[in-house]
Design a protein around this motif. Sequence first.
Motif, PDB file in Angstrom:
ATOM      1  N   PHE A   1      36.902  51.748  -4.652  1.00 19.47           N
ATOM      2  CA  PHE A   1      35.624  51.206  -4.195  1.00 19.47           C
ATOM      3  C   PHE A   1      35.148  51.945  -2.942  1.00 19.47           C
ATOM      4  CE2 PHE A   1      33.312  47.164  -2.592  1.00 19.47           C
ATOM      5  CZ  PHE A   1      32.153  47.489  -3.261  1.00 19.47           C
ATOM      6  N   THR A   2      36.053  52.219  -2.041  1.00 15.32           N
ATOM      7  CA  THR A   2      35.727  52.971  -0.830  1.00 15.32           C
ATOM      8  C   THR A   2      35.233  54.364  -1.182  1.00 15.32           C
ATOM      9  OG1 THR A   2      37.315  51.711   0.490  1.00 15.32           O
ATOM     10  CG2 THR A   2      36.663  53.878   1.344  1.00 15.32           C
ATOM     11  N   ARG A   3      35.942  55.047  -2.072  1.00 13.89           N
ATOM     12  CA  ARG A   3      35.523  56.395  -2.484  1.00 13.89           C
ATOM     13  C   ARG A   3      34.137  56.374  -3.134  1.00 13.89           C
ATOM     14  NH1 ARG A   3      41.177  57.531  -4.165  1.00 13.89           N
ATOM     15  NH2 ARG A   3      40.551  56.946  -6.265  1.00 13.89           N
TER      16      ARG A   3
ATOM     17  N   ARG B   1      33.193  42.486  -2.909  1.00 15.38           N
ATOM     18  CA  ARG B   1      32.270  41.799  -1.991  1.00 15.38           C
ATOM     19  C   ARG B   1      31.816  42.766  -0.902  1.00 15.38           C
ATOM     20  NH1 ARG B   1      30.543  36.331  -2.722  1.00 15.38           N
ATOM     21  NH2 ARG B   1      32.524  36.213  -3.823  1.00 15.38           N
ATOM     22  N   LEU B   2      30.526  42.958  -0.797  1.00 20.37           N
ATOM     23  CA  LEU B   2      29.950  43.815   0.231  1.00 20.37           C
ATOM     24  C   LEU B   2      29.505  43.040   1.467  1.00 20.37           C
ATOM     25  CD1 LEU B   2      27.763  46.136  -2.013  1.00 20.37           C
ATOM     26  CD2 LEU B   2      29.726  46.827  -0.635  1.00 20.37           C
TER      27      LEU B   2
ATOM     28  N   TYR C   1      35.402  43.213   0.997  1.00 22.84           N
ATOM     29  CA  TYR C   1      36.751  43.180   0.433  1.00 22.84           C
ATOM     30  C   TYR C   1      36.704  43.329  -1.081  1.00 22.84           C
ATOM     31  CZ  TYR C   1      35.585  38.380  -0.893  1.00 22.84           C
ATOM     32  OH  TYR C   1      34.977  37.273  -1.432  1.00 22.84           O
ATOM     33  N   VAL C   2      37.892  43.524  -1.644  1.00 23.69           N
ATOM     34  CA  VAL C   2      38.099  43.392  -3.089  1.00 23.69           C
ATOM     35  C   VAL C   2      39.191  42.347  -3.276  1.00 23.69           C
ATOM     36  CG1 VAL C   2      37.455  45.786  -3.568  1.00 23.69           C
ATOM     37  CG2 VAL C   2      39.855  45.201  -3.340  1.00 23.69           C
ATOM     38  N   ARG C   3      39.063  41.568  -4.339  1.00 24.07           N
ATOM     39  CA  ARG C   3      40.110  40.593  -4.652  1.00 24.07           C
ATOM     40  C   ARG C   3      40.146  40.383  -6.159  1.00 24.07           C
ATOM     41  NH1 ARG C   3      39.059  35.293  -6.079  1.00 24.07           N
ATOM     42  NH2 ARG C   3      36.829  34.914  -6.211  1.00 24.07           N
ATOM     43  N   ILE C   4      41.329  40.072  -6.651  1.00 28.02           N
ATOM     44  CA  ILE C   4      41.475  39.717  -8.055  1.00 28.02           C
ATOM     45  C   ILE C   4      40.857  38.334  -8.232  1.00 28.02           C
ATOM     46  CG2 ILE C   4      43.068  39.182  -9.931  1.00 28.02           C
ATOM     47  CD1 ILE C   4      45.063  41.127  -8.625  1.00 28.02           C
ATOM     48  N   ALA C   5      39.872  38.248  -9.122  1.00 28.74           N
ATOM     49  CA  ALA C   5      39.215  36.971  -9.390  1.00 28.74           C
ATOM     50  C   ALA C   5      39.698  36.374 -10.709  1.00 28.74           C
ATOM     51  CB  ALA C   5      37.699  37.159  -9.415  1.00 28.74           C
TER      52      ALA C   5
ATOM     53  N   THR D   1      25.753  39.119  -3.037  1.00 25.69           N
ATOM     54  CA  THR D   1      26.630  39.559  -1.953  1.00 25.69           C
ATOM     55  C   THR D   1      27.649  40.585  -2.425  1.00 25.69           C
ATOM     56  OG1 THR D   1      28.165  37.725  -2.277  1.00 25.69           O
ATOM     57  CG2 THR D   1      26.394  37.398  -0.669  1.00 25.69           C
ATOM     58  N   GLY D   2      27.665  40.878  -3.713  1.00 29.50           N
ATOM     59  CA  GLY D   2      28.624  41.841  -4.237  1.00 29.50           C
ATOM     60  C   GLY D   2      28.514  41.971  -5.743  1.00 29.50           C
ATOM     61  N   PHE D   3      29.612  42.443  -6.340  1.00 29.07           N
ATOM     62  CA  PHE D   3      29.653  42.751  -7.766  1.00 29.07           C
ATOM     63  C   PHE D   3      30.960  42.273  -8.370  1.00 29.07           C
ATOM     64  CE2 PHE D   3      26.782  45.595  -5.751  1.00 29.07           C
ATOM     65  CZ  PHE D   3      25.753  45.770  -6.654  1.00 29.07           C
ATOM     66  N   TYR D   4      30.940  42.052  -9.667  1.00 33.31           N
ATOM     67  CA  TYR D   4      32.162  41.820 -10.425  1.00 33.31           C
ATOM     68  C   TYR D   4      32.503  43.087 -11.186  1.00 33.31           C
ATOM     69  CZ  TYR D   4      31.957  36.855  -9.462  1.00 33.31           C
ATOM     70  OH  TYR D   4      31.938  35.640  -8.831  1.00 33.31           O
TER      71      TYR D   4
END
Length: 151
Positions: A100-102, A39-40, A18-22, A81-84
């Motif tokens: 992010f998908t692209r 988050r991957l 997912y992606v989320r505003i942090a 588990t992912g990136f910022y």
Amino acid sequence: MAKVESFQLDHTKVKAPYVRIAGTERDGKGSTIQKYDLRLLQPNQDALPTAAVHTLEHLLATYLRDELPGVIDVSPMGCRTGFYLILWDEHRPADVATAFTRVLQQVLETEEVPAVSALECGNYRDHSLFSAKEYARQALAAGISDDPFRR
């Protein structure tokens, strides 16, 4: 003691990828910076190997700048588990998820990782394009959501 936003997130309730505003920060001069959680992998269930993290960092740092305006930085999470993603201005989660998908699709087509010489990189020997592609493929197969609590 300062409160760190990511430490307030219930990592047992999110559903990766997912992606989320942090976070969104505004200064008194009208500038806005947003921090996104890209988050991957599911927290506490899997972790990216360091060579995959490093290669994905190089690819995301390059490709996300082509997809989204105002990219300041892309940094790996310590939990692997992912990136910022740090951006100028405000962006919609759906737009970041699409970008992010692209970018992950571009990773699958990549044949050469940028900036992997001793001159350009502080640990140029620790890369794995194969692993980066495998984790990109896994995330794409699951689908990148803009809702980290999807059911």
